[in-house]
Design a protein around this motif. Structure first.
Motif, PDB file in Angstrom:
ATOM      1  N   UNK A  27      -1.882   8.465  -6.966  1.00  0.00           N
ATOM      2  CA  UNK A  27      -2.279   8.904  -5.705  1.00  0.00           C
ATOM      3  C   UNK A  27      -3.271  10.008  -5.468  1.00  0.00           C
ATOM      4  N   UNK A  28      -4.716   9.496  -5.753  1.00  0.00           N
ATOM      5  CA  UNK A  28      -5.520  10.537  -5.703  1.00  0.00           C
ATOM      6  C   UNK A  28      -5.990  11.244  -4.684  1.00  0.00           C
ATOM      7  N   UNK A  48       0.749  -1.098   0.027  1.00  0.00           N
ATOM      8  CA  UNK A  48      -0.011  -0.110   0.025  1.00  0.00           C
ATOM      9  C   UNK A  48       0.828   1.219   0.037  1.00  0.00           C
ATOM     10  N   UNK A  49       0.895   1.938  -1.091  1.00  0.00           N
ATOM     11  CA  UNK A  49       1.670   3.249  -1.156  1.00  0.00           C
ATOM     12  C   UNK A  49       0.838   4.467  -1.038  1.00  0.00           C
ATOM     13  N   UNK A  50      -0.227   4.463  -1.027  1.00  0.00           N
ATOM     14  CA  UNK A  50      -1.212   5.616  -0.732  1.00  0.00           C
ATOM     15  C   UNK A  50      -2.514   5.251  -0.120  1.00  0.00           C
ATOM     16  N   UNK A  51      -3.088   6.116   0.930  1.00  0.00           N
ATOM     17  CA  UNK A  51      -4.252   5.844   1.423  1.00  0.00           C
ATOM     18  C   UNK A  51      -5.038   7.202   1.425  1.00  0.00           C
ATOM     19  N   UNK A 110      -7.360   4.228  -2.806  1.00  0.00           N
ATOM     20  CA  UNK A 110      -5.992   3.769  -2.339  1.00  0.00           C
ATOM     21  C   UNK A 110      -5.325   3.147  -3.610  1.00  0.00           C
ATOM     22  N   UNK A 111      -4.014   3.136  -3.260  1.00  0.00           N
ATOM     23  CA  UNK A 111      -3.057   2.880  -4.386  1.00  0.00           C
ATOM     24  C   UNK A 111      -2.163   1.614  -4.074  1.00  0.00           C
ATOM     25  N   UNK A 112      -2.094   0.541  -4.740  1.00  0.00           N
ATOM     26  CA  UNK A 112      -1.231  -0.694  -4.535  1.00  0.00           C
ATOM     27  C   UNK A 112       0.022  -0.749  -5.317  1.00  0.00           C
ATOM     28  N   UNK A 113       1.063  -1.146  -4.871  1.00  0.00           N
ATOM     29  CA  UNK A 113       2.182  -1.490  -5.877  1.00  0.00           C
ATOM     30  C   UNK A 113       2.531  -2.764  -5.866  1.00  0.00           C
ATOM     31  N   UNK A 114       2.780  -3.422  -6.892  1.00  0.00           N
ATOM     32  CA  UNK A 114       3.219  -4.798  -7.198  1.00  0.00           C
ATOM     33  C   UNK A 114       4.644  -4.979  -7.158  1.00  0.00           C
ATOM     34  N   UNK A 115       5.340  -6.159  -7.061  1.00  0.00           N
ATOM     35  CA  UNK A 115       6.642  -6.243  -7.151  1.00  0.00           C
ATOM     36  C   UNK A 115       7.289  -5.726  -8.532  1.00  0.00           C
TER      37      UNK A 115
END
Length: 567
Positions: free
Chosen positions: A304-305, A93-96, A127-132
């Motif tokens: 990242x809104x 999780x990189x942004x909430x 929310x923004x998720x980042x994968x490997x």
């Protein structure tokens, strides 16, 4: 391995791709797709992706390759996903923004979400998720998704991701560093998308599903329809969608032809620096637009809104923004509900030093007199302040600006309606945001009375107001605080005759007031001190006494032992 619903368009993409697009190219059905690069061999590819180098024989047989050492660059090879060893992965999780929840628990930046996570965003959150592989997935407000698969290829590190969108949408940037993707699919109840390094959006609601491609290409196929397809309405199976186009799948499972997305609107650039957590965004209308989607993000990639909304107007007001350099993006929405290309502009938002808390005048307060005292709470770190006073709530007309070294200021004011606000200024002279405007009104001070005492009555008078119309309220008290009123009368004229009280000290004051109205204390004139003396009377009952005057310019008369002065 479970066979997921395929994305047939990926096959078409692979067939037309040239060497520049060679390498990992996503998945089709149960197979991973690879586009041959110069120097590739079947043995080398088996060592890179499969459990054993001996897997080259499976590749030769599956793909009909004559010479395992001589592969045609740009040609497509299938590698069974069931023979590619995988290991568990997680999304970071990189942004909430807002109260996002995963499996019923609050989501925080830095958390890891694993396979089978169910994520929900609220009406005003994202929310923004980042994968490997650095792929990013942004879930907008009112979205619910389930992570069906979240793994990586054990030997290459490519991702294997399948996410189901139950409602809402997702914006994606897949494999942004150009490494290609093992499998990346977004499923909705009516649509399946599969991609290679690209940027696209997916949305799902009761009317169907939609996908818009912003960069690269996307393979889109219709899932099994939720309801029977009427006779004579054949269901389209798949489409290849290039950048700048979008498609939709109806609630009956019919896949539309790709449609060109509406062009980006022409933005009316906001100010270089916005003071405060909100600003007005505006743009020129786009032909064919039925609405506009507006977002403000913390990054230029719009992952990242911080704020988003939809409007039918050509303006919007993003609010609740954080400090820093943000990015405004506006897209037109067409009649098919496809969101078009975005116009983008940076916006610098400054929140510090923060706006002071206003104290006085309070909202809708009335001040009487020729000077208004302003006060606000001190702000730590503020070197000074700036007070602004205007005759309109928007501060669009003439504005009086007053610098202040302390959190207070006194300014002369003519009668009228006003608004005031204040802001902090740092040591470098840079101002922060304004406080919210506060309305107040200035009224003339109460008329100052004068008195005549003939030994029998008191005649109190004051200057008449032009057009006063409502009359006056006169009070006489034995104390300066007017706690005990001896007289409290209304008169329509600028004079009144009062019974003469016993000798002593009294106080009188006057305010403009309508009949029956109780004026504010500030509406009265300053209390005037009256001294009543004992008179001697002649044989005819007339008072005998020396002439009297007034102190402090309060006015006066002759013929008695009364004195009035400003208290």
């Amino acid at each position: 391995m479970r066979k997921w619903i395929g994305t047939a368009a990926l096959a078409w993409l692979a067939g037309v791709a040239g060497p520049a697009q060679a390498g990992p190219a996503g998945a089709e059905g149960a197979d991973f797709l690879y586009l041959v690069e110069p120097g590739d061999t079947l043995i080398g590819l088996a060592e890179r992706y499969m459990a054993s180098a001996d897997g080259w024989r499976t590749l030769q047989r599956l793909n009909g390759v004559a010479d395992p050492y001589r592969l045609v660059p740009g040609s497509r090879l299938r590698i069974p996903l069931s023979q590619i060893p995988e290991q568990a992965a997680s999304a970071r999780v990189v942004y909430v923004n807002g109260e996002v929840r995963a499996n019923g628990r609050p989501v925080q930046v830095g958390m890891s979400l694993d396979e089978s996570a169910r994520i929900e965003t609220p009406a005003a959150g994202s929310v923004t998720l980042e994968l490997p592989d650095r792929s990013r997935i942004t879930l907008p407000p009112n979205t619910t998704v389930a992570v069906r698969r979240l793994r990586t290829f054990a030997r290459s590190g490519l991702t294997d991701t399948v996410i189901r969108i139950e409602q809402g949408g997702a914006d994606t940037r897949v494999a942004p560093e150009g490494s290609g993707v093992g499998r990346f699919e977004l499923h909705t109840p009516m649509m399946v998308t599969g991609v290679r390094g690209t940027s696209y959006r997916v949305a799902a609601d009761a009317a169907g599903s939609r996908s818009e491609v912003l960069a690269g290409r996307v393979g889109v196929s219709a899932a099994r329809p939720a309801r029977p397809v009427p006779a004579g309405h054949a269901m389209s199976a798949a489409a290849q969608v290039s950048a700048g186009y979008g498609v939709g799948v109806s609630d009956r499972g019919r896949l539309s032809q790709p449609v060109a997305l509406l062009p980006a609107p022409v933005l009316l650039p906001p100010a270089d620096t916005v003071l405060g957590p909100a600003f007005d965004a505006a743009w020129q209308p786009v032909s064919g637009a039925s609405a506009y989607h507006v977002k403000v993000a913390r990054d230029a990639a719009l992952t990242e809104v911080a704020w988003s909304g939809t409007t039918t107007d050509t303006r919007a007001r993003p609010e609740g923004l954080p400090e820093g350099t943000l990015y405004l993006a506006v897209s037109a929405v067409d009649a098919n509900r496809l969101t078009g290309l975005a116009a983008q502009a940076p916006v610098a938002v400054r929140l510090n030093p923060p706006a002071p808390f206003t104290l006085q005048p309070a909202a809708d307060a009335v001040r009487y007199g020729e000077t208004v005292a302003f006060a606000w709470a001190a702000v730590p770190g503020a070197a000074s302040y700036e007070l602004a006073v205007a005759g309109d709530a928007g501060f669009a007309g003439a504005v009086a600006l007053h610098p202040a070294a302390e959190p207070a200021s006194a300014q002369p004011q003519a009668p009228g309606q006003y608004w005031w606000r204040v802001r902090s200024v740092d040591a470098a002279g840079r101002p922060g945001p304004w406080s919210a405007p506060v309305a107040y009104r200035v009224e003339p001070p109460g008329p100052v009375p004068s008195m005549q005492d003939d030994g029998k009555t008191l005649q109190v008078g004051w200057p008449a107001d032009r057009g006063a119309g409502t009359g006056y309220r006169v009070q006489l008290s034995a104390d300066a605080g007017f706690a005990t009123l001896l007289v409290d009368q209304h008169t329509e004229t600028n004079a009144i005759e009062l019974p003469r009280p016993a000798p002593g000290v009294y106080y009188v004051r006057v305010a403009r007031a309508a009949p029956g109205a109780v004026p504010d204390t500030g509406a009265f004139s300053a209390p005037q001190r009256i001294e009543i003396f004992t008179y001697l009377m002649d044989g005819n009952g007339a008072a005998i006494g020396a002439g009297v005057g007034t102190d402090g310019g309060a006015g006066g008369g002759t013929g008695g032992g009364g004195r009035i002065r400003l208290h």
